[in-house]
Design a protein around this motif. Structure first.
Motif, mmCIF file in Angstrom:
data_model
loop_
_atom_site.group_PDB
_atom_site.id
_atom_site.type_symbol
_atom_site.label_atom_id
_atom_site.label_comp_id
_atom_site.label_asym_id
_atom_site.label_seq_id
_atom_site.Cartn_x
_atom_site.Cartn_y
_atom_site.Cartn_z
ATOM 1 N N GLY A 25 0.800 -1.189 -0.154
ATOM 2 C CA GLY A 25 0.052 0.007 0.075
ATOM 3 C C GLY A 25 0.676 1.318 0.150
ATOM 4 N N ALA A 26 0.318 2.155 -0.901
ATOM 5 C CA ALA A 26 1.152 3.553 -1.124
ATOM 6 C C ALA A 26 0.517 4.534 -0.631
ATOM 7 C CB ALA A 26 1.837 3.574 -2.404
ATOM 8 N N ALA A 28 -0.911 6.875 3.071
ATOM 9 C CA ALA A 28 -0.235 7.460 4.315
ATOM 10 C C ALA A 28 0.553 6.554 5.091
ATOM 11 C CB ALA A 28 -1.557 8.225 5.155
ATOM 12 N N SER A 29 0.042 5.636 5.591
ATOM 13 C CA SER A 29 0.551 4.517 6.295
ATOM 14 C C SER A 29 1.745 3.839 5.654
ATOM 15 C CB SER A 29 -0.117 3.615 7.131
ATOM 16 O OG SER A 29 -0.996 2.946 6.070
ATOM 17 N N GLY A 30 1.607 3.488 4.449
ATOM 18 C CA GLY A 30 2.342 2.769 3.677
ATOM 19 C C GLY A 30 3.647 3.492 3.358
ATOM 20 N N ILE A 31 3.485 4.744 3.214
ATOM 21 C CA ILE A 31 4.585 5.840 2.524
ATOM 22 C C ILE A 31 5.400 6.172 4.061
ATOM 23 C CG2 ILE A 31 5.108 8.126 1.770
ATOM 24 C CD1 ILE A 31 4.552 5.915 -0.454
ATOM 25 N N SER A 32 4.766 6.384 5.084
ATOM 26 C CA SER A 32 5.471 6.880 6.225
ATOM 27 C C SER A 32 6.136 5.423 6.809
ATOM 28 C CB SER A 32 4.513 7.398 7.152
ATOM 29 O OG SER A 32 3.484 6.323 7.646
ATOM 30 N N GLY A 33 5.355 4.409 6.567
ATOM 31 C CA GLY A 33 6.206 3.227 6.901
ATOM 32 C C GLY A 33 7.570 3.080 6.126
ATOM 33 N N ALA A 34 7.341 3.037 4.845
ATOM 34 C CA ALA A 34 8.475 2.744 4.121
ATOM 35 C C ALA A 34 9.635 3.630 4.372
ATOM 36 C CB ALA A 34 8.152 2.842 2.566
ATOM 37 N N LYS A 35 9.488 5.014 4.512
ATOM 38 C CA LYS A 35 10.389 5.949 4.842
ATOM 39 C C LYS A 35 11.114 5.664 6.352
ATOM 40 C CE LYS A 35 10.817 10.997 5.801
ATOM 41 N NZ LYS A 35 10.079 12.252 5.876
ATOM 42 N N THR A 36 10.305 5.282 7.065
ATOM 43 C CA THR A 36 10.905 4.914 8.676
ATOM 44 C C THR A 36 11.671 3.968 8.674
ATOM 45 O OG1 THR A 36 8.770 5.862 9.600
ATOM 46 C CG2 THR A 36 10.215 4.362 10.953
ATOM 47 N N ILE A 55 1.487 8.074 -6.334
ATOM 48 C CA ILE A 55 1.566 8.541 -4.638
ATOM 49 C C ILE A 55 0.607 9.582 -4.541
ATOM 50 C CG2 ILE A 55 2.668 8.970 -2.876
ATOM 51 C CD1 ILE A 55 5.039 7.467 -3.825
ATOM 52 N N TYR A 56 -0.340 9.484 -3.863
ATOM 53 C CA TYR A 56 -1.423 10.906 -3.727
ATOM 54 C C TYR A 56 -2.080 10.769 -2.477
ATOM 55 C CZ TYR A 56 -4.825 7.189 -5.222
ATOM 56 O OH TYR A 56 -5.552 6.020 -5.467
ATOM 57 N N SER A 57 -2.784 12.113 -2.078
ATOM 58 C CA SER A 57 -3.626 11.938 -0.699
ATOM 59 C C SER A 57 -4.990 11.612 -1.415
ATOM 60 C CB SER A 57 -3.335 13.276 -0.324
ATOM 61 O OG SER A 57 -4.265 13.476 0.900
ATOM 62 N N ARG A 58 -5.709 10.814 -0.776
ATOM 63 C CA ARG A 58 -6.933 10.602 -1.056
ATOM 64 C C ARG A 58 -7.807 11.661 -0.424
ATOM 65 N NH1 ARG A 58 -4.525 5.870 -1.247
ATOM 66 N NH2 ARG A 58 -5.432 3.997 -2.681
#
Length: 429
Positions: A25-26, A28-36, A55-58
């Motif tokens: 999943g790309a 909010a949670s997926g992108i913040s998780g991958a970055k972390t 990558i976009y904000s729903r």
């Protein structure tokens, strides 16, 4: 940030085994998780899998519908995020099955992908209620992903009428995005007001008046009974339980979502009727399987999803963090030129009202309502001038007891609870 690395089939580099983290999943949670994950392990292999190709904000898809933003301008991540954080992004790919015993994923492109640890951030999808013809007809769409937004734009430019089912945040987003189209617009809500979860009747009425002034046909306290279609299965009108027929060539359904957990069937990963079950650490019942965000079906708020992604990723690396910030829900909205903050519990049941103090203030700056008990604030609505929102947020965040403050609860400022100690550090009373 990180240099590119190559990995062999045994997932080693220079003879040393490295960890393979997979994020599903790309958003909010997926992108913040991958970055972390990358920030905490510069040597790991990080694979991001998403059905989305962007990558976009729903939360701001309605800006694409209205033409205010392009898909690139919906992107909430850093510039060149994927390359900067050295992430292998498999976009346009769906996870079909998770095999927890063998620790691998079956993908829609035919690939079997192994993992050391996996973070499930697969989000949720629009729920189409079982109204006659609604699930089978053409031009019936939710507003959950970019494909939905593209479909709305495509059909909206050709249609003469549109109906939005559901007047929650997503439904109001949809209406807002379509208001500059040449459409007869109707909004159908079974509750007695729009935004029934976020607002009380007074605050909702202010929006209702403005939407009606913009030409939106509001139908409140009614239900959809049947979608009337033509010989090509295209929508013609929506029949309400009152017998009224509302013209519509486009139907946007915003009546709720369902967590994307189908691929977890027979995986052993526990879910309930809402979605994926996770602990405050983001752990599931299966070792090395973590989760975050809307896939849990709980507290679907953007900041919460971001925090959950960070916490789950941190624990995947080996840290010990817990999610503790679950204060109700917080929404800041700005529709038809009117800003509103809704925080926590804003509507009490009749039997609860005598247990709480409800302070209300209306003046030229707008409307304020604060619900509190024993010095603790449980909920608030601020509409119009949001300058008090910062103070209110701090009062709640720091769990400040306001019972000892003698002035009006609407006049509390930082000096009433914010001190400078002798060593010039700040603290709270």
């Amino acid at each position: 940030m990180c240099k590119k690395m190559s990995y062999d089939s045994n997932n080693t580099r220079g003879g040393k085994r490295i960890m393979r983290y997979v994020v599903i999943g790309a958003s909010a949670s997926g992108i913040s998780g991958a970055k972390t994950l990358r920030e905490l392990d510069e040597n790991a292999e990080i694979i991001l899998i998403s059905k989305d190709e962007y990558i976009y904000s729903r939360c701001i898809l309605h800006h694409f519908i209205s033409g205010v933003r392009t898909v690139e301008q919906l992107n909430f991540s850093e510039d060149d995020f994927i390359n900067k954080y050295n992430i292998n992004w498999k976009k346009g790919v769906e996870v079909l099955k998770l095999n927890s015993k063998d620790k691998n994923l079956e993908l829609s492109n035919g690939e079997i992908l192994s993992y050391d640890k996996v973070l499930i951030c697969s989000g949720a999808s629009s729920f189409i209620p079982p109204v006659e013809n609604l699930r089978e007809a053409n031009n019936v769409v939710g507003l959950r992903n970019f494909d939905d937004a593209e479909k709305i734009v495509e059909v909206g430019k050709k249609a003469k009428s549109a109906v939005v089912l559901g007047a929650g945040l997503v439904g109001i987003d949809a209406i807002s995005g379509l208001m500059n189209y040449d459409l007869e617009l109707s909004l159908v809500e079974m509750g007695d007001r729009i935004l029934p979860i976020q607002l009380d009747k007074y605050a909702a009425k202010e929006y209702e008046k403005r939407f009606e002034e913009k030409g939106v046909n509001l139908k409140l306290g009614v239900m959809a009974k049947k979608l009337i279609v033509d010989e090509n299965n295209n929508p013609k009108a929506l029949l309400l339980n009152t017998g009224e027929e509302i013209p519509c060539e486009l139907v946007i359904v915003a009546t709720g979502v369902r967590s994307n957990i189908g691929f977890l069937e027979n995986s052993g990963v526990e879910c309930d009727k809402f979605g994926l079950l996770i602990s405050p650490e983001g752990k599931t019942n299966i070792e090395d399987v973590y989760g975050a965000g809307d896939v849990t079906g709980r507290n679907p708020i953007w900041p919460t999803a971001v925090k959950e992604g960070i916490i789950a990723a941190s624990n995947m690396i080996g840290f010990n963090k817990k999610m503790t910030d679950f204060f109700g829900s917080k929404n800041t909205m700005n529709f038809v030129g009117l800003a509103t903050l809704s925080l926590g519990t804003v509507n009490l049941k009749d039997e609860e009202k005598e247990d709480y103090i409800i302070d209300i203030k209306t003046d030229e700056t707008g409307y304020k309502k604060i619900i509190h008990k024993d010095g603790k604030i449980y909920g608030a609505i601020i509409q119009g001038d949001l300058s008090y929102a910062g103070v209110l947020t701090q009062l709640i965040k720091e769990n400040i007891n306001v019972s000892k403050v003698k002035k009006s609860i609407f006049e509390i400022d930082y000096s009433d609870f914010f001190n400078i100690k002798e060593n010039l550090e700040y603290d709270y009373k």
